[in-house]
Design a protein around this motif. Structure first.
Motif, PDB file in Angstrom:
ATOM      1  N   GLN A 172      28.923  46.808  76.276  1.00 20.39           N
ATOM      2  CA  GLN A 172      29.201  47.946  77.139  1.00 20.39           C
ATOM      3  C   GLN A 172      29.573  49.194  76.344  1.00 20.39           C
ATOM      4  O   GLN A 172      29.688  50.272  76.917  1.00 20.39           O
ATOM      5  CB  GLN A 172      30.320  47.603  78.126  1.00 20.39           C
TER       6      GLN A 172
ATOM      7  N   CYS B 165      27.522  52.393  84.768  1.00 18.32           N
ATOM      8  CA  CYS B 165      28.754  53.185  84.872  1.00 18.32           C
ATOM      9  C   CYS B 165      29.893  52.642  84.019  1.00 18.32           C
ATOM     10  O   CYS B 165      30.822  53.386  83.664  1.00 18.32           O
ATOM     11  CB  CYS B 165      29.196  53.298  86.325  1.00 18.32           C
ATOM     12  N   ASP B 166      29.854  51.366  83.674  1.00 17.70           N
ATOM     13  CA  ASP B 166      30.907  50.774  82.844  1.00 17.70           C
ATOM     14  C   ASP B 166      30.607  50.884  81.350  1.00 17.70           C
ATOM     15  O   ASP B 166      31.399  50.424  80.531  1.00 17.70           O
ATOM     16  CB  ASP B 166      31.111  49.293  83.204  1.00 17.70           C
ATOM     17  N   CYS B 167      29.467  51.476  81.013  1.00 18.43           N
ATOM     18  CA  CYS B 167      29.066  51.588  79.611  1.00 18.43           C
ATOM     19  C   CYS B 167      29.502  52.934  79.022  1.00 18.43           C
ATOM     20  O   CYS B 167      29.550  53.947  79.730  1.00 18.43           O
ATOM     21  CB  CYS B 167      27.559  51.437  79.467  1.00 18.43           C
ATOM     22  N   HIS B 168      29.791  52.922  77.737  1.00 24.76           N
ATOM     23  CA  HIS B 168      30.215  54.137  77.030  1.00 24.76           C
ATOM     24  C   HIS B 168      29.304  54.326  75.829  1.00 24.76           C
ATOM     25  O   HIS B 168      29.181  53.433  74.986  1.00 24.76           O
ATOM     26  CB  HIS B 168      31.668  54.004  76.580  1.00 24.76           C
TER      27      HIS B 168
END
Length: 355
Positions: A127, A165-168
């Motif tokens: 992620q 949306c939870d990935c950076h």
């Protein structure tokens, strides 16, 4: 006994960062057998990025089939650190070195392979992503990368930010060009990748249309954010569609290295690259190294295969600036690995002797 810190970028086409540092280390120890030498393989987001970050962060390599810039299937590798961070070196999938000079055409070259690597890492549970942007053959605004992700996840490109949306995403790049305009991806980078003036105009038009449609859809526009034009607009796609942050590749690496601690007690930092000129002072790896070394009161020597604007490099803070190649050496000779090794060794020995 001297203590030397080696932080040398690759000499593209002839020596990798580890190879260049091996030559310098051997030269130092032949002259000062009791010297302390610390070698740090580095990359600012281009060639060698995966190796450099894996050597610092630890982890494993993952190999997979991806699509190269011309649509051919090739094998490429990315890294997964012990903490589960995916390390993506874009050039391994869509690098300029993968395309023969007579077939380079940024109108058709696609960044699809980068998206395939990101999708594979995501399926494995990653992620957090660090994506190196240097050395690509593409100038498609990252459309290929986005399409590969959309195909893998079964969604429209505009919905990727919701699914991921939870990935950076953190992007490693050493350029600050916007997506469009005279300093943008088409005008600055496309010619380096084989574009004719007519192609540049067409690519610029495509970039502007992409940015306008994306801004209309999302309600914001990141095409003017510094660095958006990196990797032919691949940086823009990550920022606009996936909320990525763009950082200096060397600053990222030095942060993970705890470089400011390593430099304490050093007597000299030796850095270098294939070609050093005024562009070096615009955030490239040797400049970033020198700034940190200077703040710690440690002198920095710069070695390169070609030197221009020597006075400006010295005025900026480099203590010694040396071209490894004798004047008039043909490029095809200077870039032979055995010649580069010999010339680099000779230059270091000369610097150590104060010549």
């Amino acid at each position: 006994m001297g203590r030397y810190l080696l932080v040398i970028d690759s000499f593209k086409g002839c020596l990798t960062s580890p190879e260049a540092e091996e030559v310098v280390s051997e030269a130092i120890l032949s002259c000062e057998p009791d010297a302390g030498v610390i070698s740090i393989p580095v990359s600012d987001g281009g060639e060698g990025m995966l190796d450099a970050f894996l050597s610092v962060m630890g982890g494993e390599r993952v190999s997979l089939w991806v699509t190269d810039p011309l649509g051919r299937a090739i094998t490429a590798a990315y890294g997964v650190t012990r903490e589960g961070v995916a390390l993506i070196e874009s050039a391994r999938a869509v690098g300029l070195h993968l395309v023969p000079p007579d077939r380079r055409n940024p109108l058709v070259a696609s960044s699809y392979g980068v998206g395939e690597m990101v999708a594979d890492a995501y399926r494995r549970g990653c992620q957090r992503f660090i994506v190196g942007l240097g050395g690509t053959a593409t100038c498609d605004g990252g459309v290929g990368m986005l399409q590969a992700l959309a195909d893998a996840l079964g969604v429209e490109r505009e919905a990727l930010s919701e699914v991921l949306c939870d990935c950076h995403f953190v992007l490693a790049s050493d350029v600050t060009n916007p997506l469009c305009g005279p300093h943008g991806a088409a005008h600055v980078f496309a010619p380096q990748k084989g574009a004719t003036p007519a192609m540049v105009s067409e690519i610029e038009s495509r970039m502007r249309e992409l940015a306008a449609r994306a801004a209309d859809h999302f309600g914001y526009d990141r095409s003017d954010v510094p660095g958006a034009g990196a990797a032919g607009g691949l940086c823009y796609a990550f920022m606009q569609f996936l909320g990525a942050e763009c950082h200096s590749g060397i600053d990222l690496l030095l942060e993970y290295l705890h470089f400011d601690g390593l430099i304490l007690g050093a007597d000299c930092v030796i850095t270098g690259e294939g070609s050093a000129d005024e562009q070096t002072l615009m955030g490239k790896l040797p400049y970033g190294i020198m700034i940190r070394a200077r703040s710690a009161g440690v002198p920095t020597w710069l070695v390169a295969g070609r030197i221009e604007a020597r006075d400006k490099l010295l005025a900026a803070g480099f203590d010694r600036v040396a071209c490894i190649n004798p004047s008039g050496t043909p490029t095809e000779v200077a870039t032979r690995p055995e010649v580069a090794r010999a010339n680099l060794s000779r230059t270091i020995l000369s610097l150590l002797r104060g010549e």
